[in-house]
Design a protein around this motif. Structure first.
Motif, PDB file in Angstrom:
ATOM      1  N   SER A 197       0.822  -1.212   0.000  1.00  0.00           N
ATOM      2  CA  SER A 197       0.000   0.000   0.000  1.00  0.00           C
ATOM      3  C   SER A 197       0.856   1.263   0.000  1.00  0.00           C
ATOM      4  O   SER A 197       0.530   2.241  -0.682  1.00  0.00           O
ATOM      5  CB  SER A 197      -0.925   0.010   1.210  1.00  0.00           C
ATOM      6  N   LEU A 198       1.939   1.253   0.756  1.00  0.00           N
ATOM      7  CA  LEU A 198       2.828   2.412   0.768  1.00  0.00           C
ATOM      8  C   LEU A 198       3.481   2.631  -0.595  1.00  0.00           C
ATOM      9  O   LEU A 198       3.599   3.766  -1.067  1.00  0.00           O
ATOM     10  CB  LEU A 198       3.890   2.263   1.855  1.00  0.00           C
ATOM     11  N   ALA A 199       3.892   1.541  -1.236  1.00  0.00           N
ATOM     12  CA  ALA A 199       4.494   1.663  -2.568  1.00  0.00           C
ATOM     13  C   ALA A 199       3.475   2.187  -3.572  1.00  0.00           C
ATOM     14  O   ALA A 199       3.791   3.044  -4.405  1.00  0.00           O
ATOM     15  CB  ALA A 199       5.045   0.310  -3.025  1.00  0.00           C
ATOM     16  N   MET A 200       2.241   1.694  -3.497  1.00  0.00           N
ATOM     17  CA  MET A 200       1.202   2.169  -4.400  1.00  0.00           C
ATOM     18  C   MET A 200       0.904   3.648  -4.169  1.00  0.00           C
ATOM     19  O   MET A 200       0.768   4.418  -5.120  1.00  0.00           O
ATOM     20  CB  MET A 200      -0.072   1.359  -4.226  1.00  0.00           C
ATOM     21  N   ALA A 201       0.815   4.052  -2.909  1.00  0.00           N
ATOM     22  CA  ALA A 201       0.529   5.450  -2.601  1.00  0.00           C
ATOM     23  C   ALA A 201       1.638   6.359  -3.112  1.00  0.00           C
ATOM     24  O   ALA A 201       1.373   7.420  -3.671  1.00  0.00           O
ATOM     25  CB  ALA A 201       0.343   5.630  -1.098  1.00  0.00           C
ATOM     26  N   GLN A 202       2.877   5.926  -2.943  1.00  0.00           N
ATOM     27  CA  GLN A 202       3.995   6.743  -3.400  1.00  0.00           C
ATOM     28  C   GLN A 202       3.979   6.894  -4.913  1.00  0.00           C
ATOM     29  O   GLN A 202       4.166   7.995  -5.438  1.00  0.00           O
ATOM     30  CB  GLN A 202       5.319   6.117  -2.947  1.00  0.00           C
ATOM     31  N   LEU A 203       3.739   5.811  -5.625  1.00  0.00           N
ATOM     32  CA  LEU A 203       3.736   5.869  -7.085  1.00  0.00           C
ATOM     33  C   LEU A 203       2.493   6.576  -7.619  1.00  0.00           C
ATOM     34  O   LEU A 203       2.584   7.393  -8.533  1.00  0.00           O
ATOM     35  CB  LEU A 203       3.826   4.463  -7.682  1.00  0.00           C
ATOM     36  N   SER A 204       1.354   6.307  -7.027  1.00  0.00           N
ATOM     37  CA  SER A 204       0.106   6.878  -7.544  1.00  0.00           C
ATOM     38  C   SER A 204      -0.090   8.339  -7.171  1.00  0.00           C
ATOM     39  O   SER A 204      -0.614   9.118  -7.962  1.00  0.00           O
ATOM     40  CB  SER A 204      -1.089   6.076  -7.022  1.00  0.00           C
ATOM     41  N   LEU A 205       0.312   8.715  -5.972  1.00  0.00           N
ATOM     42  CA  LEU A 205       0.031  10.064  -5.483  1.00  0.00           C
ATOM     43  C   LEU A 205       1.261  10.965  -5.441  1.00  0.00           C
ATOM     44  O   LEU A 205       1.149  12.135  -5.119  1.00  0.00           O
ATOM     45  CB  LEU A 205      -0.564   9.993  -4.069  1.00  0.00           C
ATOM     46  N   GLY A 206       2.421  10.432  -5.759  1.00  0.00           N
ATOM     47  CA  GLY A 206       3.644  11.198  -5.601  1.00  0.00           C
ATOM     48  C   GLY A 206       4.039  12.067  -6.774  1.00  0.00           C
ATOM     49  O   GLY A 206       5.023  12.774  -6.714  1.00  0.00           O
ATOM     50  N   GLY A 207       3.292  12.061  -7.857  1.00  0.00           N
ATOM     51  CA  GLY A 207       3.712  12.779  -9.057  1.00  0.00           C
ATOM     52  C   GLY A 207       3.189  14.186  -9.208  1.00  0.00           C
ATOM     53  O   GLY A 207       3.503  14.864 -10.175  1.00  0.00           O
ATOM     54  N   GLY A 208       2.378  14.627  -8.285  1.00  0.00           N
ATOM     55  CA  GLY A 208       1.814  15.967  -8.408  1.00  0.00           C
ATOM     56  C   GLY A 208       0.716  16.013  -9.461  1.00  0.00           C
ATOM     57  O   GLY A 208       0.197  14.996  -9.893  1.00  0.00           O
ATOM     58  N   ILE A 209       0.387  17.227  -9.888  1.00  0.00           N
ATOM     59  CA  ILE A 209      -0.679  17.418 -10.878  1.00  0.00           C
ATOM     60  C   ILE A 209      -0.125  17.079 -12.253  1.00  0.00           C
ATOM     61  O   ILE A 209       0.900  17.610 -12.673  1.00  0.00           O
ATOM     62  CB  ILE A 209      -1.201  18.858 -10.829  1.00  0.00           C
ATOM     63  N   GLN A 210      -0.825  16.181 -12.960  1.00  0.00           N
ATOM     64  CA  GLN A 210      -0.398  15.710 -14.275  1.00  0.00           C
ATOM     65  C   GLN A 210      -1.628  15.529 -15.155  1.00  0.00           C
ATOM     66  O   GLN A 210      -2.758  15.525 -14.671  1.00  0.00           O
ATOM     67  CB  GLN A 210       0.339  14.372 -14.142  1.00  0.00           C
ATOM     68  N   PRO A 211      -1.414  15.314 -16.453  1.00  0.00           N
ATOM     69  CA  PRO A 211      -2.552  15.028 -17.333  1.00  0.00           C
ATOM     70  C   PRO A 211      -3.262  13.738 -16.904  1.00  0.00           C
ATOM     71  O   PRO A 211      -2.660  12.852 -16.295  1.00  0.00           O
ATOM     72  CB  PRO A 211      -1.903  14.845 -18.708  1.00  0.00           C
ATOM     73  N   ALA A 212      -4.537  13.661 -17.245  1.00  0.00           N
ATOM     74  CA  ALA A 212      -5.370  12.547 -16.789  1.00  0.00           C
ATOM     75  C   ALA A 212      -4.821  11.196 -17.227  1.00  0.00           C
ATOM     76  O   ALA A 212      -4.847  10.234 -16.464  1.00  0.00           O
ATOM     77  CB  ALA A 212      -6.795  12.720 -17.292  1.00  0.00           C
ATOM     78  N   GLY A 213      -4.325  11.100 -18.434  1.00  0.00           N
ATOM     79  CA  GLY A 213      -3.784   9.828 -18.918  1.00  0.00           C
ATOM     80  C   GLY A 213      -2.602   9.357 -18.098  1.00  0.00           C
ATOM     81  O   GLY A 213      -2.464   8.169 -17.799  1.00  0.00           O
ATOM     82  N   ARG A 214      -1.760  10.276 -17.726  1.00  0.00           N
ATOM     83  CA  ARG A 214      -0.589   9.918 -16.920  1.00  0.00           C
ATOM     84  C   ARG A 214      -1.010   9.521 -15.511  1.00  0.00           C
ATOM     85  O   ARG A 214      -0.463   8.583 -14.929  1.00  0.00           O
ATOM     86  CB  ARG A 214       0.395  11.070 -16.875  1.00  0.00           C
ATOM     87  N   VAL A 215      -1.987  10.224 -14.941  1.00  0.00           N
ATOM     88  CA  VAL A 215      -2.487   9.881 -13.606  1.00  0.00           C
ATOM     89  C   VAL A 215      -3.094   8.483 -13.621  1.00  0.00           C
ATOM     90  O   VAL A 215      -2.855   7.671 -12.718  1.00  0.00           O
ATOM     91  CB  VAL A 215      -3.516  10.923 -13.123  1.00  0.00           C
ATOM     92  N   TYR A 216      -3.863   8.200 -14.647  1.00  0.00           N
ATOM     93  CA  TYR A 216      -4.486   6.876 -14.786  1.00  0.00           C
ATOM     94  C   TYR A 216      -3.418   5.798 -14.899  1.00  0.00           C
ATOM     95  O   TYR A 216      -3.514   4.748 -14.254  1.00  0.00           O
ATOM     96  CB  TYR A 216      -5.393   6.883 -16.013  1.00  0.00           C
ATOM     97  N   SER A 217      -2.378   6.050 -15.693  1.00  0.00           N
ATOM     98  CA  SER A 217      -1.285   5.090 -15.842  1.00  0.00           C
ATOM     99  C   SER A 217      -0.545   4.887 -14.528  1.00  0.00           C
ATOM    100  O   SER A 217      -0.211   3.757 -14.161  1.00  0.00           O
ATOM    101  CB  SER A 217      -0.292   5.563 -16.907  1.00  0.00           C
ATOM    102  N   ARG A 218      -0.278   5.978 -13.820  1.00  0.00           N
ATOM    103  CA  ARG A 218       0.406   5.868 -12.534  1.00  0.00           C
ATOM    104  C   ARG A 218      -0.432   5.080 -11.532  1.00  0.00           C
ATOM    105  O   ARG A 218       0.103   4.300 -10.740  1.00  0.00           O
ATOM    106  CB  ARG A 218       0.728   7.253 -11.975  1.00  0.00           C
ATOM    107  N   PHE A 219      -1.749   5.273 -11.573  1.00  0.00           N
ATOM    108  CA  PHE A 219      -2.621   4.526 -10.677  1.00  0.00           C
ATOM    109  C   PHE A 219      -2.516   3.027 -10.951  1.00  0.00           C
ATOM    110  O   PHE A 219      -2.344   2.226 -10.029  1.00  0.00           O
ATOM    111  CB  PHE A 219      -4.075   4.983 -10.830  1.00  0.00           C
TER     112      PHE A 219
END
Length: 129
Positions: free
Chosen positions: A53-75
Motif C-alpha cells: 500500500s505504501l508503494a502504491m501510494a507513493q507511485l500513484s500520489l507522488g507525481g503531483g498534478i499531471q494530465p489525466a492519462g498519466r495519472v491513470y497510468s500511474r494509478f
C-alpha cells in the motif's frame, strides 16, 4: 487539485499508521497466547499489505498534478506494484518454515479490514462547488 492530492497522501499515511499499530498489537497478543511462529506470521501478513500500500501510494500520489492519462497510468502501475510486493512478501513468508501459514493469512485479512475502517472514519474530502 493539489489539495486533493495532499489529502490522499495524508489518508494513505494514516491508513499505514493504523495498519502498523494494529499489526503490532495483534502480533503481541498472538505471540503471548499462541506462540512466536503465529505472532511473526501475523506480522508478515500485515507487512505484505502495508508495504504494498505504501508503494502504491507513493507511485500513484507522488507525481503531483499531471494530465489525466498519466495519472491513470500511474494509478494502474501503482496497483500492479502493490500486488507484486504483496505476492512477493507472501511467497517468501509462506516459504519460511518458522512462520504459521494460517497466521500469515490472518495478518493479510487484518490489514485489509483496517483500510476501509480508517478510510471511512478519517477520509472525508470536502467537495468544492
Amino acid at each position: 487539485m493539489q489539495k486533493h492530492l495532499a489529502e490522499g497522501q495524508r489518508l494513505a499515511l494514516l491508513v499505514a499508521k493504523w495498519q502498523a499499530l494494529t499489526g503490532v498489537a495483534a502480533m503481541l497478543i498472538v505471540w503471548v497466547f499462541i506462540g512466536q511462529a503465529a505472532g511473526l506470521g501475523l506480522m508478515a501478513g500485515v507487512l505484505s499489505i502495508l508495504l504494498g500500500s505504501l508503494a502504491m501510494a507513493q507511485l500513484s500520489l507522488g507525481g503531483g498534478i499531471q494530465p489525466a492519462g498519466r495519472v491513470y497510468s500511474r494509478f494502474w502501475l501503482g496497483l500492479c506494484l502493490k500486488w507484486l510486493i504483496v505476492g512477493l512478501v507472501l511467497f517468501l513468508s509462506f516459504r519460511m518454515k518458522a512462520l504459521a501459514p494460517l497466521a500469515i493469512a490472518a495478518g493479510v485479512i487484518l490489514a485489509l479490514v483496517v483500510f476501509p475502517l480508517v478510510a471511512m472514519s478519517g477520509g472525508k474530502v470536502k467537495r468544492e462547488h
